[in-house]
Design a protein around this motif. Structure first.
Motif, short mmCIF file in Angstrom:
data_model
loop_
_atom_site.label_atom_id
_atom_site.label_comp_id
_atom_site.label_asym_id
_atom_site.label_seq_id
_atom_site.Cartn_x
_atom_site.Cartn_y
_atom_site.Cartn_z
N HIS A 154 12.92 0.56 -2.47
CA HIS A 154 12.00 -0.49 -2.93
C HIS A 154 10.94 0.11 -3.85
N ALA A 155 10.42 1.26 -3.50
CA ALA A 155 9.43 1.93 -4.36
C ALA A 155 10.06 2.30 -5.71
N GLN A 156 11.31 2.73 -5.69
CA GLN A 156 12.01 3.06 -6.93
C GLN A 156 12.17 1.83 -7.82
N LEU A 157 12.47 0.69 -7.19
CA LEU A 157 12.59 -0.56 -7.94
C LEU A 157 11.26 -0.91 -8.61
N CYS A 158 10.18 -0.82 -7.85
CA CYS A 158 8.85 -1.14 -8.40
C CYS A 158 8.51 -0.20 -9.56
N LEU A 168 0.84 -1.21 0.00
CA LEU A 168 0.00 0.00 0.00
C LEU A 168 0.87 1.25 0.00
N ASP A 169 1.96 1.23 0.74
CA ASP A 169 2.88 2.37 0.76
C ASP A 169 3.47 2.61 -0.63
N VAL A 170 3.86 1.53 -1.31
CA VAL A 170 4.43 1.66 -2.65
C VAL A 170 3.39 2.21 -3.63
N LEU A 171 2.16 1.71 -3.51
CA LEU A 171 1.09 2.21 -4.39
C LEU A 171 0.90 3.71 -4.22
N GLU A 172 0.85 4.18 -2.98
CA GLU A 172 0.67 5.61 -2.73
C GLU A 172 1.84 6.41 -3.29
N THR A 173 3.04 5.84 -3.21
CA THR A 173 4.22 6.54 -3.74
C THR A 173 4.16 6.62 -5.26
N LEU A 174 3.79 5.51 -5.92
CA LEU A 174 3.81 5.49 -7.38
C LEU A 174 2.71 6.34 -8.00
N ILE A 175 1.53 6.36 -7.38
CA ILE A 175 0.46 7.15 -8.00
C ILE A 175 0.67 8.65 -7.75
N SER A 176 1.63 8.97 -6.92
CA SER A 176 1.96 10.39 -6.76
C SER A 176 2.90 10.88 -7.86
#
Length: 828
Positions: free
Chosen positions: A386-390, A344-352
């Motif tokens: 990790h978010a950058q990798l995704c 969920l944290d990664v999703l919030e980061t990517l949609i920003s």
């Protein structure tokens, strides 16, 4: 309003087996599953899924059983039974039987929503079975009204025995800590005090954990140091569990463990019908409250009132509707939202990110985005990497249709390095797990089976290296093996060997050396290991020491050596030391501590060694002993030889010794005794071998007579110089030869080198020796010719000078006042 119709699904075929650890629940579930034509069972750990996959393969065959975890997928075309992690269960696959293990983990704030989803939605066509703790009983009845529940008692009893120190922990103990640093520290102490331990942590790969468990299960070590990962179904032969702490960091805060959590951990003690014990580690862990002990022993825990939930009926219209649906509130009071998970944290980061949002134009890409966000954050660094990798992987698939092979090739190449320490290898393994997870998705990678195999190979290589590092650091196999041995009736129950090099080998491990009659351990042996090594070595020497003694009693004097520090060695091994005896040439000896089994053995060795030392001294100083034997019978020389023997073969020349005739001196010289101008001595004593032993005997003889520094034997101090007496007598011989038939003579050119002094100091040294001479002097500048050298003056001239000096003091004695009167004294 949210649809709650799922709560009214038929539950007539839903069962639950509840109870504490060691009730046989998992075995029952596997038995039930293989009775059906198809089935899926979900486990909380990848390791457990793998372990039970292998059990199923033995029952049904490799082509009929599948394994599905986040990082590993083995799905044969004809697979009918599947062992999975709960997160990876193929819930859309229709099978006859479904089981979920450790269902009480629905109450875990991090992973609980996954277990809750399976509880509500996963159903087998014929039977659904939930396994877990009794704490979830009430919630099961509320959420699944028609469920049938069976409670199983623990097969063995669990008893609290209080705190124990590291040295008092019984064999087959699991010591539990709650951080990697604590595990390392305890494992190091166990190595020092108990020979070593196996190490289990959640971050280890299954292969490494299995290797460590095998190390423990095979009995190569008797102790296990673990995190609370041990509590989740790892089946090992543990008799006692000791807690090193009652607090843990849960990812957000430090908190106290609940009674249920402690019970889950200490429940690993005791297997089958064998009872187990638990307690705390003395000195590092507070005492368990008595009321909590009672709760754990009676398995009487507070029931769960709520479990964690997250919406699974998601809206993939857009990333924002997806996020909104994930944030939906739970439909019932028994269900609560858990902690924000990494996906969920990664999703919030990517949609920003505007670059990502503008590329998502339909629900298929939103689904892809959510799949990418669910890549586990195994490393948990928390720096946004990790978010950058995704984001990068999502961009690859959007732009190229698949993740490039070059990317995963580069990742695996960088990770495929077995060098480095424990933490470095564990970080690489976490990186490989991410690659394995990505490779398990066929629509993300081309030739994904190839990359799964590559990832698996790298993981195996790193896992083996990590196991080696853990074992090398935390296991002393030699000490661990010895601590397992029990000795009774003075007999050994192990295999031992004494090599030709006197090494003691026990069960293939070198434990010590035989040095003479004693045991010598490796200097690097730890303090804690020394007692057990000595005990074992002594047991191994029960037969060897008598053989060693018999060999020694057959030795001659050539086998022993008197070393510089007065230590006597036999074949290079110290066995005794010399001390001052009754006479100069008869020192006493003291045997060093040895592994003698009785006083008779010690006495036999001591007597033979005395015989060898006496014989060796008589051989080295043979000339002196022969001379003593002959001269003792001659009254003329009896006093002299007695002095020589008492003084160590070197004695000052006395007035009585001047009566020896030339014939006497020649006779003594034939016997090895030289009568010099100031000393009588045995010349052979100054040879290297004899002088070394003479020095040791001299030091022993004089050691108790004075606190002052003992001068070397056969030496005399003249000013700041020390001269060997035989060298000094050679000087006297040279001077006598130079002055023979002369009253004056130039000093020999080699006199300085012979005496070991510089030319400028020669006159001073002659003065100390009482040798008459005239210093060299330079000519007047008005004269020509060589300067006068150092001149030696005979004793006769010296005596005349003294006589003239006395006359000069009395004027009546002078024959003339003539200035040439001095010539009268010089003409001779």
């Amino acid at each position: 309003m949210h649809d709650t119709s799922f709560l009214s699904k038929p539950a007539s075929l839903v069962h639950a087996i509840l109870g504490p650890t060691n009730t046989g629940k998992t075995h029952y579930a596997l038995t039930r599953m293989v009775a059906y034509e198809s089935g899926i069972i979900g486990f909380p750990l990848r390791l457990l899924a793998r372990e039970n996959y292998e059990r199923l393969v033995k029952i049904k065959g490799e082509d009929k059983v599948g394994l599905i975890t986040g990082e590993e997928k083995i799905i044969p075309p004809k697979a009918q039974w599947f062992s999975c992690t709960v997160e990876s269960m193929p819930v859309d696959r229709k099978v006859d039987f479904i089981a979920i293990d450790e269902i009480q983990l629905a109450g875990d704030p991090d992973r609980g929503h996954i277990f809750t989803d399976r509880l509500i939605n996963a159903r087998g066509k014929a039977e659904t079975l939930f396994l877990g703790a009794d704490t979830i009983r009430a919630l099961l009845r509320k959420l699944i009204p028609n469920i049938t529940i069976e409670t199983r008692p623990r097969l063995s009893q669990l008893h609290f025995i209080g705190p124990l120190s590291l040295t008092r922990l019984p064999p087959r103990t699991a010591l539990v800590a709650f951080s990697a640093a604590e595990v390392y520290s305890l494992a190091e102490m166990m190595r020092q005090k108990r020979g070593g331990c196996a190490v289990i942590m959640g971050r280890l790969s299954p292969r490494t954990r299995n290797a460590q468990i095998e190390l423990y299960q095979k009995g190569e070590v008797d102790y296990l140091v673990s995190t609370d990962a041990i509590g989740m179904g790892l089946n090992m032969d543990v008799d006692h569990v000791a807690l090193a702490s009652l607090r843990k960091f849960d990812g957000f805060n430090y908190r106290h463990l609940s009674a249920q959590e402690i019970a889950q951990i200490v429940g690993r003690a005791g297997r089958g019908m064998k009872d187990g014990t638990f307690g705390t580690l003395e000195g590092s862990c507070p005492q368990l409250p008595s009321d909590m002990v009672k709760i754990i022993e009676n398995h009487d825990f507070t029931p769960l009132k709520q479990i964690y939930w997250r919406e699974t009926d998601l809206d993939f219209s857009t990333p924002f509707t997806l996020l909104h649906s994930l944030q939906t509130k739970p439909p019932r009071s028994e269900l609560v939202k858990g902690r924000a998970s990494s996906d969920l944290d990664v999703l919030e980061t990517l949609i920003s990110s505007h670059d990502i949002i503008k590329k998502i134009r339909h629900s298929r890409l939103t689904r892809l985005l959510w799949e990418i966000c669910q890549i586990p954050d195994f490393k948990k660094i928390g720096d946004g990497s990790h978010a950058q990798l995704c984001a990068k992987l999502f961009q690859y698939i959007l732009e190229e249709g698949k993740i490039p092979a070059s990317w995963i090739e580069g990742q695996l190449r960088g990770l495929n390095q077995s060098e480095g320490g424990i933490d470095t290898l564990m970080q690489r393994l976490l990186g490989v797990r991410i690659c394995s997870y990505i490779a398990s998705h066929p629509h993300w990678l081309r030739k994904n089976h190839y990359w799964q195999d590559r990832s698996h190979d790298v993981e195996n290589k790193l896992s083996d290296a990590l196991h080696e590092r853990l074992t090398a650091r935390f296991v002393n196999k030699r000490a661990a093996m010895l601590m397992k041995r029990n000795f009774t009736n003075n007999k050994t129950d192990f295999l031992y060997e004494i090599t030709d090099q006197n090494r003691i080998i026990v069960e293939g491990h070198e434990i010590a050396y035989i040095k003479g009659f004693s045991i010598e351990l490796d200097p690097l042996t730890s303090k804690a290991e020394k007692p057990i090594l000595l005990k074992t070595a002594r047991r191994a020497l029960l037969q060897e020491i008598p053989r060693q003694i018999r060999r020694f009693l057959d030795e001659d004097e050539s086998s022993i050596t008197i070393e510089k520090d007065n230590i006597i060695t036999w074949n290079g091994s110290a066995i005794a030391r010399l001390t001052r005896g009754d006479t100069y040439f008869s020192p006493e000896l003291v045997l060093l501590d040895g592994e003698f089994q009785d006083t008779n053995q010690r006495k036999a060795v001591s007597e033979h060694l005395n015989f060898l030392i006496t014989k060796q001294i008589k051989l080295i100083f043979r000339s002196l002993f022969v001379a003593k034997e002959k001269l003792d019978a001659e009254p003329k020389f009896r006093g002299l030889i007695h002095r020589l023997y008492e003084d160590g073969g070197i004695t000052p020349l006395l007035l009585s010794d001047t009566s020896f005739t030339k014939k006497d001196r020649k006779y003594l010289f034939h016997l090895g005794i030289e009568v010099g101008q100031r000393y009588i001595f045995c010349p052979f004593l100054f040879k290297q071998d004899a002088y070394q032993i003479l020095t040791q005997l001299h030091n022993l003889w004089n050691s108790t007579r004075s606190d002052e520094m003992i001068a070397p034997p056969g030496t005399v101090a003249l000013g700041s110089k020390i001269f060997l007496i035989n060298k000094l007598e050679n000087v006297f011989k040279l001077l006598s030869k130079t002055l023979r038939h002369k009253h004056y003579a130039p000093a020999p050119s080699n006199l300085g080198s012979l005496m070991g002094v510089k030319q400028k100091d020669l006159s001073h040294m002659l003065k100390i020796l009482g040798i008459a001479h005239k210093k060299p002097c330079a000519l007047s500048p008005t004269l020509y010719g060589p300067a006068m050298p150092l001149m030696l003056i005979s004793q006769e001239v010296k005596a005349r000078r003294k006589k003239y000096s006395r006359k000069k003091q009395n004027p009546k004695i002078l024959k003339s006042d003539s200035p040439f009167a001095i010539l009268h004294t010089l003409k001779h």
